[in-house]
Each structure stands twice: as structure tokens, then as C-alpha cells.
Design a protein around this motif. Structure first.
Motif, mmCIF file in Angstrom:
data_model
loop_
_atom_site.group_PDB
_atom_site.id
_atom_site.type_symbol
_atom_site.label_atom_id
_atom_site.label_comp_id
_atom_site.label_asym_id
_atom_site.label_seq_id
_atom_site.Cartn_x
_atom_site.Cartn_y
_atom_site.Cartn_z
ATOM 1 N N PRO A 303 -0.681 -18.458 52.623
ATOM 2 C CA PRO A 303 -1.959 -18.150 53.248
ATOM 3 C C PRO A 303 -2.950 -19.048 53.064
ATOM 4 C CG PRO A 303 -1.029 -16.394 51.606
ATOM 5 C CD PRO A 303 -0.198 -17.700 51.379
ATOM 6 N N LYS A 304 -3.052 -20.091 52.152
ATOM 7 C CA LYS A 304 -3.898 -21.138 52.144
ATOM 8 C C LYS A 304 -3.624 -22.123 52.982
ATOM 9 C CE LYS A 304 -3.333 -23.726 48.353
ATOM 10 N NZ LYS A 304 -3.440 -24.133 46.876
ATOM 11 N N ARG A 307 -4.528 -20.557 56.690
ATOM 12 C CA ARG A 307 -5.941 -20.604 56.953
ATOM 13 C C ARG A 307 -6.486 -21.977 57.430
ATOM 14 N NH1 ARG A 307 -10.076 -16.921 55.119
ATOM 15 N NH2 ARG A 307 -12.180 -17.957 55.573
ATOM 16 N N THR A 311 -8.196 -23.105 61.013
ATOM 17 C CA THR A 311 -9.579 -23.717 61.116
ATOM 18 C C THR A 311 -9.482 -24.960 61.896
ATOM 19 O OG1 THR A 311 -9.736 -22.700 58.645
ATOM 20 C CG2 THR A 311 -11.368 -24.684 59.456
ATOM 21 N N TRP A 341 -1.668 -10.343 54.740
ATOM 22 C CA TRP A 341 -2.868 -11.570 54.908
ATOM 23 C C TRP A 341 -3.712 -11.337 56.358
ATOM 24 C CZ3 TRP A 341 -4.020 -15.424 58.742
ATOM 25 C CH2 TRP A 341 -4.968 -16.308 58.315
ATOM 26 N N ASP A 344 -6.088 -8.220 55.603
ATOM 27 C CA ASP A 344 -6.889 -8.738 54.682
ATOM 28 C C ASP A 344 -8.090 -9.654 55.347
ATOM 29 O OD1 ASP A 344 -5.927 -7.145 52.591
ATOM 30 O OD2 ASP A 344 -5.196 -8.782 51.706
ATOM 31 N N GLU A 345 -7.708 -10.378 56.234
ATOM 32 C CA GLU A 345 -8.404 -11.490 56.880
ATOM 33 C C GLU A 345 -8.666 -11.174 58.362
ATOM 34 O OE1 GLU A 345 -9.748 -13.881 55.394
ATOM 35 O OE2 GLU A 345 -8.665 -13.796 53.493
ATOM 36 N N ASP A 347 -11.042 -9.308 60.110
ATOM 37 C CA ASP A 347 -12.642 -9.881 60.309
ATOM 38 C C ASP A 347 -12.672 -11.333 60.654
ATOM 39 O OD1 ASP A 347 -13.090 -7.153 60.413
ATOM 40 O OD2 ASP A 347 -14.129 -7.179 58.375
ATOM 41 N N TRP A 348 -12.204 -12.247 59.685
ATOM 42 C CA TRP A 348 -12.496 -13.367 59.905
ATOM 43 C C TRP A 348 -11.751 -14.305 61.183
ATOM 44 C CZ3 TRP A 348 -8.717 -17.673 59.411
ATOM 45 C CH2 TRP A 348 -9.301 -18.910 59.096
ATOM 46 N N LEU A 349 -10.346 -13.430 61.162
ATOM 47 C CA LEU A 349 -9.658 -14.094 62.162
ATOM 48 C C LEU A 349 -10.178 -13.599 63.753
ATOM 49 C CD1 LEU A 349 -6.080 -12.943 60.668
ATOM 50 C CD2 LEU A 349 -6.940 -15.375 61.392
ATOM 51 N N THR A 352 -13.131 -16.144 64.003
ATOM 52 C CA THR A 352 -12.912 -17.596 64.358
ATOM 53 C C THR A 352 -11.966 -17.896 65.255
ATOM 54 O OG1 THR A 352 -11.343 -17.575 62.185
ATOM 55 C CG2 THR A 352 -13.909 -17.975 61.892
#
Length: 396
Positions: A303-304, A307, A311, A341, A344-345, A347-349, A352
Motif C-alpha cells: 500500500p505504501k 500510494r 502520487t 486499501w 479505505d482510500e 475518498d483520497w483516490l 487525487t
């Protein structure tokens, strides 16, 4: 699908008897339409134009029949295949497990069928990619001229185009997708494509689909349940975000066998490894930890790294998604972090990198949950609900 699924006209798509058919190029399950196998995206046929007739060139065991019918419950399908044995097996399979979903099977060479007939179709789906590779026919303009001649004025063509995965840049020649598009865009002014692992579904339209009509047709997705509902609901958003290409310069095709494709993947592979390591090293992930096979199965570093790649806008991010989905179908539970993941992510995805979310992230996570060979994931229900909610927001 839950055993309590309410009965409706959609029951023609499901079997009352257990069925899981898994071969080298076909995966069919009686309790779900979408299984993660190719060509799931032929479902787009029912969203792109008014459809009264469909022709499928290349039948095999018939996985595409139910996919096409998902948005087209009452439209007759003519399926053409040169393999009479497999065609008969497919007919028997449908008579036993999906008796309310009839189709006409024509035992004939695809090009000969197209040349000999006069009936025009609103949709022609071409699925002639074989386990051993591409037939040369697909790179011959005469075949596609015959396809175009059998279309109605607003007819649409969908092509299952196997080849290089998206993270290895299939539009950089040589590749099957690049060469095929160079042939197709000589006859159609533009093409768009949906990505799914090593396959693209190329869409050829004489004129763009009407967005209002597409939205109205997509409401049918709400009648389904589970991953089927989410996959169908997401398809209109994927079509809106699908890359579009104009004319591509011609290229002389090599013999695109499976061996050639695998060799080309091996040739391009070091660039992917280098891209992963260039991003992984500043994160404190060692070369050993960032080996592609290891990072996909690493719930801490995977996951790290994903992301960070997103980015950067690094296309190597596609690898983590498609590899996780592929390994899930091999019953490897360690890759389950990917679906969790995504949930969980979300909204961020969405904020962005919405195009990646719609075209790669959500489709591959949904494929993991839909495949009958995958483990049962604890995040499936959340993924389905989140996808449907996201689609409602994206539609506005």
C-alpha cells in the motif's frame, strides 16, 4: 450471489444448479455473470447504441454470451465459430444451465460468414484471440471491412484485444494492441478502450454514444446484486474515462503468438522493476522487498508503494493492481490488502487520481471479489456499496 436473490426477468442469466467451468481461456459461474475472466467488458454493447441484434465472432465455451446479455435481456445473439465441437458443447451447456437464454450458433469461419450474409447488426463483438495467440486474420483490413459492411448505420464494434498489460506501455510498438489499432483506425476515425489485465476491449463507433441514453440504459445495473451490480454500475463511468486514440501509423505485424507476447513482456520487464525500485528506495523499501512478486503480496509495503506511485503519476502503479487481481484468482490470500486499501482510500483516490480509480483500481478490486476461484474477502460488501455510491457521485 445470495441464495435469497429475488427472482426477476434477470434470472435468465443465472443457473439454478451449481456451475463453475474453468478452462485456460474461459471462466463461467452459474451464480454470477462477471467472473474476472475476459471479455467481461463486452457488457458495454448494451450501453453504446440502440440494440436489436448482436453478432459474436468467436464463441468458445460462451462466457461472453451472458456478459453481452447483461444490459440486453431480449436481444437475439448470433454466435459464429469455426470450431463445431466447442460450439456444440457451449450449446449443450446453455441448454442445461441457462435454458432461458437461447442464442443461434453458426458453425462457420468468421470471415466467410461476414462475406456471405446480408443481415446487419447493431453490435458486432469480435473475440478471436486464442490461447496460442492472435490469428493473422485480425491484422488484415479485409476482415474489418467485412465487419464494417455488416453493421447498421449506428453500429458498434467491440474487440477483445489480448497482449501486453497496461503497465508495460502497450501503445509503444511493437505490441499487438498498437498494431491492431493501426489497422482499425484506418477504418474508424477513433477508438477508445477499456483495460482489464492483459486484455483491452477496443470500442469502435461510427458516432459517439449519447450520454443521456447511456445513463438511462445503465439503470438496469440496479436490478443486480453483489459484485455484478457494482461492475455493471461502474461501466458507464469507465466508458467516460476510457482513453481515446485517433489514427495510429501502420506497423507490419510480427506473428503475435503467445510465445512472442511473453518474450516481449520479458524484454520490457526490467524497466518496470527499475521504476518500482526508484520509488521504493526513498520509502525505505529494500531491493529485496521491492521485487515485483514480493511487493504485491506485502500488506505493509504494498500500500505504501502504491500510494507513492499514484502520487507521482507513475504507470507502474497499474502493475500492483493487475498483479493483485491475477494472484487472487490463483487463491493467494496475501494480496487481499489491495481490495481493502481501495475501500479505505476511496475518498483520497477519487480526489487525487479519479481516472486511475475508475479505469484500474475499482475494476481490479471488483474482479478479485467477483472471481469464484478467489478467496472470500471480508471487504467485498463494503467495496460493492462504496462503488455504487461513488458512481452516483461521479454521475453528477
Amino acid at each position: 450471489m445470495p441464495a435469497t436473490r429475488p427472482r426477476s426477468a434477470l434470472d435468465v442469466l443465472y443457473s439454478e444448479s451449481p456451475l463453475v467451468l474453468s478452462t485456460s481461456n474461459t471462466l463461467i459461474a452459474g451464480d454470477r455473470v462477471f467472473t474476472g475472466a475476459q471479455p467481461d467488458d463486452f457488457a458495454a454493447a448494451g450501453l453504446l447504441t440502440t440494440v436489436d441484434s448482436v453478432c459474436l465472432i468467436g464463441l468458445a465455451f460462451g462466457a461472453a454470451i451472458r456478459t453481452i446479455t447483461s444490459f440486453l435481456p431480449d436481444v437475439p445473439i448470433t454466435a459464429v465459430d469455426i470450431d463445431g465441437v466447442t460450439g456444440s458443447i457451449c450449446q449443450n451447456l446453455y441448454q442445461r444451465y441457462f435454458p432461458r437464454l437461447p442464442f443461434e450458433f453458426v458453425h462457420q469461419d468468421g470471415l466467410a460468414y461476414l462475406r456471405a450474409g446480408t443481415e446487419r447488426f447493431d453490435v458486432i463483438c469480435v473475440d478471436l484471440y486464442l490461447p496460442e495467440g492472435y490469428p493473422d486474420l485480425l491484422f488484415q483490413q479485409e476482415f474489418w471491412l467485412a465487419v464494417r459492411d455488416r453493421l447498421t448505420a449506428r453500429g458498434v464494434v467491440l474487440v477483445n484485444a489480448g497482449g501486453l498489460p497496461t503497465h508495460l506501455r502497450p501503445l509503444d510498438p511493437p505490441s499487438p494492441q498498437h498494431t491492431l489499432l493501426s489497422v482499425l483506425t484506418q477504418l474508424w476515425p477513433s477508438a477508445r478502450y477499456l483495460v482489464n489485465k492483459r486484455n483491452w476491449t477496443i470500442i469502435l463507433e461510427s458516432e459517439p454514444a449519447d450520454a443521456t441514453a447511456t445513463a438511462a440504459r445503465s439503470l438496469r445495473a440496479g436490478q443486480f446484486t453483489g459484485p455484478d451490480k457494482a461492475i455493471m454500475s461502474l461501466l458507464p463511468s469507465r466508458l467516460r474515462h476510457a482513453p481515446v486514440t485517433g489514427p495510429i501509423p501502420g506497423a507490419e505485424p510480427p506473428s503475435f503468438t503467445r510465445r512472442w507476447i511473453d518474450a516481449e513482456i520479458d524484454r520490457r520487464w526490467p524497466n518496470l522493476v527499475a521504476a518500482l525500485r526508484a520509488t521504493a528506495t526513498p520509502l525505505g523499501i529494500s531491493n529485496r522487498q521491492s521485487r515485483p512478486a514480493d511487493i504485491v503480496a506485502d500488506p505493509e509495503n504494498g500500500p505504501k508503494l502504491l500510494r507513492a506511485l499514484l502520487t507521482e503519476g507513475n504507470p507502474a502503479a497499474d502493475f500492483l493492481a493487475t498483479a493483485a487481481s491475477s494472484l487472487a484468482m490463483m487463491r493467494q490470500p496475501a494480496v487481499g490488502w489491495f481490495g481493502q486499501w481501495i475501500v479505505d482510500e476511496l475518498d483520497w483516490l477519487a480526489e487525487t487520481t479519479p481516472t486511475w480509480l475508475v479505469t484500474i483500481g475499482l475494476p481490479q478490486a471488483l474482479a478479485m471479489s467477483a472471481c469464484p476461484l478467489s478467496p472470500e474477502w471480508p471487504w467485498t460488501d463494503r467495496l460493492v456499496d462504496s462503488t455504487v455510491q461513488y458512481v452516483e457521485t461521479d454521475r453528477r
